[in-house]
Design a protein around this motif. Structure first.
Motif, PDB file in Angstrom:
ATOM      1  N   UNK A  95      31.778  50.844  37.034  1.00 60.17           N
ATOM      2  CA  UNK A  95      30.896  50.003  37.858  1.00 60.17           C
ATOM      3  C   UNK A  95      31.639  48.965  38.704  1.00 60.17           C
ATOM      4  N   UNK A  96      32.892  48.674  38.371  1.00 60.53           N
ATOM      5  CA  UNK A  96      33.657  47.707  39.167  1.00 60.53           C
ATOM      6  C   UNK A  96      34.251  48.345  40.420  1.00 60.53           C
ATOM      7  N   UNK A  97      34.535  49.645  40.374  1.00 58.93           N
ATOM      8  CA  UNK A  97      35.173  50.298  41.521  1.00 58.93           C
ATOM      9  C   UNK A  97      34.190  51.098  42.370  1.00 58.93           C
ATOM     10  N   UNK A  98      33.158  51.618  41.745  1.00 56.82           N
ATOM     11  CA  UNK A  98      32.148  52.455  42.399  1.00 56.82           C
ATOM     12  C   UNK A  98      32.737  53.710  43.048  1.00 56.82           C
ATOM     13  N   UNK A  99      33.855  54.207  42.500  1.00 57.45           N
ATOM     14  CA  UNK A  99      34.412  55.491  42.935  1.00 57.45           C
ATOM     15  C   UNK A  99      33.689  56.590  42.168  1.00 57.45           C
ATOM     16  N   UNK A 100      32.636  57.131  42.760  1.00 51.78           N
ATOM     17  CA  UNK A 100      31.813  58.137  42.102  1.00 51.78           C
ATOM     18  C   UNK A 100      32.515  59.485  42.045  1.00 51.78           C
ATOM     19  N   UNK A 101      32.276  60.184  40.943  1.00 49.03           N
ATOM     20  CA  UNK A 101      32.771  61.552  40.819  1.00 49.03           C
ATOM     21  C   UNK A 101      31.701  62.372  40.112  1.00 49.03           C
ATOM     22  N   UNK A 102      31.550  63.599  40.567  1.00 47.62           N
ATOM     23  CA  UNK A 102      30.560  64.467  39.940  1.00 47.62           C
ATOM     24  C   UNK A 102      31.056  64.891  38.567  1.00 47.62           C
ATOM     25  N   UNK A 103      30.157  64.843  37.579  1.00 43.86           N
ATOM     26  CA  UNK A 103      30.525  65.217  36.217  1.00 43.86           C
ATOM     27  C   UNK A 103      29.757  66.428  35.707  1.00 43.86           C
ATOM     28  N   UNK A 104      28.543  66.638  36.190  1.00 44.68           N
ATOM     29  CA  UNK A 104      27.692  67.699  35.657  1.00 44.68           C
ATOM     30  C   UNK A 104      26.689  68.122  36.716  1.00 44.68           C
ATOM     31  N   UNK A 105      26.269  69.390  36.667  1.00 46.71           N
ATOM     32  CA  UNK A 105      25.141  69.827  37.474  1.00 46.71           C
ATOM     33  C   UNK A 105      24.404  70.940  36.749  1.00 46.71           C
ATOM     34  N   UNK A 106      23.128  71.142  37.104  1.00 44.29           N
ATOM     35  CA  UNK A 106      22.329  72.184  36.473  1.00 44.29           C
ATOM     36  C   UNK A 106      20.984  72.323  37.185  1.00 44.29           C
TER      37      UNK A 106
END
Length: 158
Positions: A95-106
């Motif tokens: 939450x401090x960097x806000x560098x989002x990465x995808x972890x899951x999809x379905x």
């Protein structure tokens, strides 16, 4: 009357009780978040109580660490008479960097039901953009594949 809501994003903080022995968030915790987002999306679209009929194609791409901000994005990509196919994507970041990465999809299929558990009619969704049309067509192909898989799986049903 309010227009149906096609998509929703739920946010969670990955807490210590969500973590497995390897120090990462349990797949089951992620699946719970997915189910909650799918329900909220389906209820927002249909205006009805909904139940989970299917969850599949779950792909765990990257781990989620304790303390991460987790976003579960859900959107209707196909509607039947009472069912909704919901595409879900899970992203996480510090939450401090806000560098989002995808972890899951379905994909999750939800069904609108009445107080007796019988399917109820829902508003129909029609794709308009090219991206929507591609996702809708994919949902149709996946339905056909699931039917074939279901037939093959009957050997395991007593």
């Amino acid at each position: 009357m309010n227009a149906p809501q096609r998509d929703i994003t739920l946010r969670f903080l990955a807490e210590p009780q969500d973590v497995n022995f390897g120090g990462k968030v349990h797949g089951g915790a992620v699946m719970k978040w997915i189910d909650l987002a799918a329900y909220a999306c389906a209820a927002g679209w249909s205006g009805r109580y909904c139940v989970t009929a299917y969850a599949g194609g779950i792909r765990f791409i990257a781990p989620i660490h304790v303390g991460s901000l987790v976003e579960v994005e859900a959107k209707v990509i196909y509607t039947g008479n009472s069912s909704m196919h919901i595409a879900l994507e899970v992203n996480a970041c510090d939450p401090k960097s806000l560098n989002r990465r995808q972890t899951t999809n379905c994909i999750v299929i939800m069904v609108a039901v009445d107080q007796n558990g019988h399917p109820e009619s829902i508003p129909q969704w029609k794709p308009t953009t090219e991206a929507d049309k591609k996702q809708n067509a994919t949902a149709v192909r996946l339905m056909e594949m699931r039917k074939k898989i279901g037939e093959e799986m009957e050997i395991f049903v007593d």
